[in-house]
Write an enzyme that holds these catalytic residues in place. Structure first.
Site, PDB file in Angstrom:
ATOM      1  N   LYS A 195       0.887  -1.159   0.000  1.00 25.13           N
ATOM      2  CA  LYS A 195       0.000   0.000   0.000  1.00 25.13           C
ATOM      3  C   LYS A 195       0.923   1.205   0.000  1.00 25.13           C
ATOM      4  O   LYS A 195       1.409   1.639   1.036  1.00 25.13           O
ATOM      5  CB  LYS A 195      -0.898  -0.018   1.237  1.00 25.13           C
ATOM      6  CG  LYS A 195      -2.241   0.657   1.051  1.00 25.13           C
ATOM      7  CD  LYS A 195      -2.159   2.132   0.699  1.00 25.13           C
ATOM      8  CE  LYS A 195      -1.865   2.991   1.893  1.00 25.13           C
ATOM      9  NZ  LYS A 195      -1.494   4.379   1.528  1.00 25.13           N
ATOM     10  N   GLU A 271       9.703   1.602  11.076  1.00 29.76           N
ATOM     11  CA  GLU A 271      10.728   2.649  11.026  1.00 29.76           C
ATOM     12  C   GLU A 271       9.982   3.969  11.030  1.00 29.76           C
ATOM     13  O   GLU A 271       9.273   4.296  10.082  1.00 29.76           O
ATOM     14  CB  GLU A 271      11.586   2.463   9.772  1.00 29.76           C
ATOM     15  CG  GLU A 271      12.907   3.162   9.895  1.00 29.76           C
ATOM     16  CD  GLU A 271      12.961   4.383   9.028  1.00 29.76           C
ATOM     17  OE1 GLU A 271      12.818   5.488   9.603  1.00 29.76           O
ATOM     18  OE2 GLU A 271      13.117   4.250   7.808  1.00 29.76           O
ATOM     19  N   CYS A 305      13.652  10.908   6.906  1.00 32.35           N
ATOM     20  CA  CYS A 305      13.491  10.628   8.328  1.00 32.35           C
ATOM     21  C   CYS A 305      14.819  10.732   9.065  1.00 32.35           C
ATOM     22  O   CYS A 305      14.857  10.964  10.256  1.00 32.35           O
ATOM     23  CB  CYS A 305      12.887   9.245   8.528  1.00 32.35           C
ATOM     24  SG  CYS A 305      13.941   7.938   7.930  1.00 32.35           S
ATOM     25  N   GLU A 407       8.940  16.511  15.280  1.00 33.48           N
ATOM     26  CA  GLU A 407       9.406  16.302  13.904  1.00 33.48           C
ATOM     27  C   GLU A 407       8.627  17.238  12.960  1.00 33.48           C
ATOM     28  O   GLU A 407       7.405  17.201  12.924  1.00 33.48           O
ATOM     29  CB  GLU A 407       9.180  14.849  13.482  1.00 33.48           C
ATOM     30  CG  GLU A 407       9.717  14.575  12.082  1.00 33.48           C
ATOM     31  CD  GLU A 407       9.507  13.125  11.622  1.00 33.48           C
ATOM     32  OE1 GLU A 407      10.494  12.489  11.260  1.00 33.48           O
ATOM     33  OE2 GLU A 407       8.357  12.644  11.640  1.00 33.48           O
TER      34      GLU A 407
HETATM   35  N1  LIG Z   1       9.989   8.200   6.573  1.00 35.56           N
HETATM   36  C1  LIG Z   1       9.433   8.813   7.575  1.00 35.56           C
HETATM   37  O1  LIG Z   1       9.891   8.722   8.656  1.00 35.56           O
HETATM   38  C2  LIG Z   1       8.212   9.583   7.311  1.00 35.56           C
HETATM   39  C3  LIG Z   1       7.698  10.396   8.280  1.00 35.56           C
HETATM   40  N2  LIG Z   1       6.592  11.090   8.036  1.00 35.56           N
HETATM   41  C4  LIG Z   1       6.096  11.979   9.101  1.00 35.56           C
HETATM   42  O2  LIG Z   1       4.711  11.780   9.199  1.00 35.56           O
HETATM   43  C5  LIG Z   1       4.034  13.015   9.079  1.00 35.56           C
HETATM   44  C6  LIG Z   1       2.684  12.757   8.456  1.00 35.56           C
HETATM   45  O3  LIG Z   1       2.840  12.321   7.139  1.00 35.56           O
HETATM   46  P1  LIG Z   1       1.870  11.218   6.532  1.00 35.56           P
HETATM   47  O4  LIG Z   1       1.917  11.229   5.085  1.00 35.56           O
HETATM   48  O5  LIG Z   1       0.522  11.382   7.154  1.00 35.56           O
HETATM   49  O6  LIG Z   1       2.579   9.894   7.035  1.00 35.56           O
HETATM   50  P2  LIG Z   1       1.965   8.563   7.524  1.00 35.56           P
HETATM   51  O7  LIG Z   1       2.881   7.917   8.462  1.00 35.56           O
HETATM   52  O8  LIG Z   1       0.586   8.778   8.036  1.00 35.56           O
HETATM   53  O9  LIG Z   1       1.858   7.729   6.160  1.00 35.56           O
HETATM   54  C7  LIG Z   1       2.760   6.751   5.754  1.00 35.56           C
HETATM   55  C8  LIG Z   1       1.996   5.576   5.168  1.00 35.56           C
HETATM   56  O10 LIG Z   1       1.171   4.985   6.150  1.00 35.56           O
HETATM   57  C9  LIG Z   1      -0.176   4.842   5.690  1.00 35.56           C
HETATM   58  N3  LIG Z   1      -1.035   4.885   6.853  1.00 35.56           N
HETATM   59  C10 LIG Z   1      -1.337   5.948   7.625  1.00 35.56           C
HETATM   60  N4  LIG Z   1      -2.160   5.581   8.631  1.00 35.56           N
HETATM   61  C11 LIG Z   1      -2.374   4.248   8.514  1.00 35.56           C
HETATM   62  C12 LIG Z   1      -3.124   3.273   9.234  1.00 35.56           C
HETATM   63  N5  LIG Z   1      -3.845   3.613  10.308  1.00 35.56           N
HETATM   64  N6  LIG Z   1      -3.102   1.996   8.824  1.00 35.56           N
HETATM   65  C13 LIG Z   1      -2.374   1.625   7.754  1.00 35.56           C
HETATM   66  N7  LIG Z   1      -1.671   2.505   7.013  1.00 35.56           N
HETATM   67  C14 LIG Z   1      -1.649   3.794   7.379  1.00 35.56           C
HETATM   68  C15 LIG Z   1      -0.309   5.964   4.708  1.00 35.56           C
HETATM   69  O11 LIG Z   1      -1.387   5.758   3.831  1.00 35.56           O
HETATM   70  C16 LIG Z   1       1.050   5.931   4.024  1.00 35.56           C
HETATM   71  O12 LIG Z   1       1.097   4.884   3.068  1.00 35.56           O
HETATM   72  C17 LIG Z   1       4.974  13.860   8.258  1.00 35.56           C
HETATM   73  O13 LIG Z   1       4.736  15.208   8.441  1.00 35.56           O
HETATM   74  C18 LIG Z   1       6.292  13.428   8.788  1.00 35.56           C
HETATM   75  O14 LIG Z   1       6.585  14.118   9.977  1.00 35.56           O
HETATM   76  C19 LIG Z   1       5.931  10.990   6.851  1.00 35.56           C
HETATM   77  C20 LIG Z   1       6.407  10.190   5.846  1.00 35.56           C
HETATM   78  C21 LIG Z   1       7.618   9.453   5.998  1.00 35.56           C
HETATM   79  O1  LIG Z   2      17.269   3.096   3.570  1.00 37.19           O
HETATM   80  C1  LIG Z   2      17.744   4.206   3.336  1.00 37.19           C
HETATM   81  O2  LIG Z   2      18.871   4.337   2.911  1.00 37.19           O
HETATM   82  C2  LIG Z   2      16.980   5.426   3.556  1.00 37.19           C
HETATM   83  C3  LIG Z   2      16.057   5.522   4.443  1.00 37.19           C
HETATM   84  C4  LIG Z   2      15.304   6.714   4.644  1.00 37.19           C
HETATM   85  C5  LIG Z   2      14.174   6.698   5.336  1.00 37.19           C
HETATM   86  O3  LIG Z   2      13.798   5.594   5.969  1.00 37.19           O
HETATM   87  C6  LIG Z   2      13.214   7.809   5.413  1.00 37.19           C
HETATM   88  O4  LIG Z   2      13.543   8.914   5.022  1.00 37.19           O
HETATM   89  O5  LIG Z   2      12.083   7.553   5.837  1.00 37.19           O
END
Ligand SMILES: NC(=O)C1=CN([C@@H]2O[C@H](COP(=O)(O)OP(=O)(O)OC[C@H]3O[C@@H](n4cnc5c(N)ncnc54)[C@H](O)[C@@H]3O)[C@@H](O)[C@H]2O)C=CC1
Ligand SMILES: O=C(O)/C=C/C=C(\O)C(=O)O
Length: 503
Positions: A195, A271, A305, A407
């Site tokens: 997803k 993560e 992240c 964050e």
């Molecule tokens: N790599 C990382 O660490 C990331 C961190 N973020 C953080 O999260 C904040 C919010 O961004 P979002 O796009 O809302 O991230 P999110 O964590 O809500 O979304 C990431 C994924 O999880 C899914 N998802 C969300 N709630 C879910 C649930 N209850 N069950 C199953 N799947 C679910 C979303 O559809 C998407 O595919 C950002 O402002 C940022 O601070 C966002 C994206 C990546």
């Molecule tokens: O696997 C990597 O090299 C990079 C990871 C980065 C993330 O997990 C992120 O930005 O959410």
């Protein structure tokens, strides 16, 4: 701050047919039966890229059933060597269709093509070759066990695939982070239902074409689009046919997902978010520290992240560091992804821009000194509807300020001076998060000493985002559960059966 001169943008190389996303279930593209669609919006200029079908329970059920059938069918019968050959072809095909993947990723995210062509797409391919190599070379344990009759017993571990894996992936590095999970899952014999983030559906869809073209059996790789809560994401994690859930995203969504995983006691690999510190000591190589911290704060418009949002600088070099980081930030160039001089794209969406700008406002309320940025850049009319924000540096905030603790996930950072190594370590660790840190020093013993005290999953010394895919990757504290990468992925994507043979 400069804005790219507008030349006629080169086409991003994605045919109009590929701009509409589709689910990929049991080896076939489908729009599903929910009848619900949403628009995919390009954050560069607010234009509509295409439509995305929103999957519901029916699509999730079909995808999980297809994944189960593939596991019980030809995929489940394949040897590691056979899977390795096929996954090698997946990697080769991603590289052959590099420009299409690049175009899809840049359209969805707005990130500079120079970045995506260096990181996102090559890593998307490499994630398919790396884990079969690990699986081929890592042995399981074996113990000989004494028994009262003197004959003894032999114990050995056998790895089996875990089963159907739910992959829930984010929007910041869509192909890279999705394949970081799909690669090892398939290498180890599992099947997946992905997803992808609702905001970045294109590369996951394109990968379906690659899977078919190289002969990955139907049902091994499935994609269902949709949202998180009360939509495809939640329906997937609730599905009883899912044997394990791997997720990258916010800590809040990670908590929701873990609650779902509790039903049926399914394992999770999470993560999650971070509020990562950089510690810059007075003996650091200033040029290297500035270059590294610049990347860690502003690359991908701060949407990594692992990125740095808290910078602690030893007092004797504080003013120089702040001045040089300001100069660097002001030298970044906004622009369209395809312009070679662009090194700063927009945020992923207008919604995310609202969140980041709310922190820009909060920083002012909390008493920050704005060193640079703090708002929205003036963009040419063609780009004015994009999700642009200025790279921003603050100083002077108290340690308990929201901007220093939460964050933000934007191109921004707060810089604070410190006087002693102990103080720097205390400040770095004073957060519920524990994903990454970077330490900048020319002292070998200080580097090792400080790194060993960081309460994080990943600590870089004199570098940032230097990744070896064999190493453990994940977060401590509220930044996650579990590690992936190299042998650690084997732990999550397989079950060990211990066989005890009485001799
Ligand atoms: N790599 C990382 O660490 C990331 C961190 N973020 C953080 O999260 C904040 C919010 O961004 P979002 O796009 O809302 O991230 P999110 O964590 O809500 O979304 C990431 C994924 O999880 C899914 N998802 C969300 N709630 C879910 C649930 N209850 N069950 C199953 N799947 C679910 C979303 O559809 C998407 O595919 C950002 O402002 C940022 O601070 C966002 C994206 C990546
Ligand atoms: O696997 C990597 O090299 C990079 C990871 C980065 C993330 O997990 C992120 O930005 O959410």
């Amino acid at each position: 701050m400069t804005v790219q001169p507008l030349h006629a943008p080169r086409p991003l190389g994605l045919s109009s047919a590929r701009r509409d996303a589709a689910h990929f279930i049991n080896g076939a593209f489908t729009q599903g039966t929910s009848g619900k669609y949403y628009d995919n919006i390009c954050p560069v200029d607010g234009s509509r890229i295409g439509s995305v079908p929103e999957g519901g329970k029916a699509e999730i059920d079909a995808a999980v059933k297809a994944a189960r059938a593939a596991l019980d069918g030809p995929w489940g019968q394949m040897s590691l060597n056979e899977r390795s050959v096929l996954l090698g072809k997946v990697a080769a095909e991603i590289n052959r269709r590099f420009d299409e993947f690049l175009a899809a990723e840049c359209l969805d995210t707005g990130k500079p093509a120079s970045l995506a062509s260096h990181i996102d797409i090559p890593r998307g391919a490499a994630n398919f070759t790396m884990f079969t190599d690990v699986a081929k070379t890592v042995s399981t344990e074996c113990f000989t066990t004494p028994t009262p009759d003197g004959a003894g017993a032999m114990n050995y571990g056998l790895r089996r695939p875990r089963g159907v894996i739910a992959v829930i992936s984010p929007w910041n590095l869509p192909l890279l982070l999705m394949t970081w999970k799909v690669g090892p899952a398939l290498a180890l014999g599992n099947t997946v239902v992905v997803k992808p983030s609702e905001q970045t559906p294109l590369t996951a869809t394109l990968l379906g074409e690659v899977m078919n073209s190289v002969g990955i059996p139907a049902g091994v790789y499935n994609v269902v689009h949709g949202f998180g809560g009360n939509s495809a994401g939640e329906f997937l994690t609730q599905h009883p046919g899912v044997n394990g859930i791997t997720f990258t995203g916010s800590t809040r969504s990670g908590e929701a997902l873990m609650r779902e995983a509790a039903r049926g006691v399914r394992p999770v690999s999470l993560e999650l978010g971070g509020k990562n510190p950089a510690l810059v000591f007075a003996d650091a190589d200033m040029d290297k520290a500035i270059e590294g911290v610049m990347r860690s704060a502003f690359a991908n418009c701060g949407q990594v992240c692992l990125g740095t949002e808290r910078i602690y600088v030893e007092r004797p070099i504080f003013n120089e560091f702040v001045a040089r980081l300001k100069q660097g930030a002001e030298g970044l160039r906004f622009g369209r992804p395809e312009d070679p001089g662009t090194n700063l794209g927009p945020l992923v969406s207008e919604l995310h821009r609202k969140k980041v700008l709310s922190y820009y406002a909060k920083a002012v309320e909390e008493g920050a000194t704005i060193i640079t940025g703090g708002g929205v850049p003036d963009m040419p009319a063609e780009l004015a509807a994009g999700a642009w924000v200025q790279p921003t540096i603050w100083t002077g905030l108290p340690d308990d300020a929201a901007v220093v603790n939460e964050e933000i996930f934007g191109p921004c950072c707060h810089i604070r001076p410190f006087d002693t190594e102990a103080e720097a370590i205390r400040l770095a660790n004073s957060t519920p998060y524990g994903l990454a840190a970077s330490v900048w020093t020319e002292s070998l013993s200080r580097a090792h000493r400080v790194a060993s005290k960081m309460e994080v999953g990943i600590c870089w010394v004199n570098s940032w985002f230097l990744r070896d895919l064999r190493t453990a990757f994940g977060g401590a504290k509220a930044s996650g559960i579990g590690r992936e990468g190299g042998v650690h992925s084997l732990e999550f994507y397989t079950e060990i059966t211990n066989v005890c043979v009485k001799l």
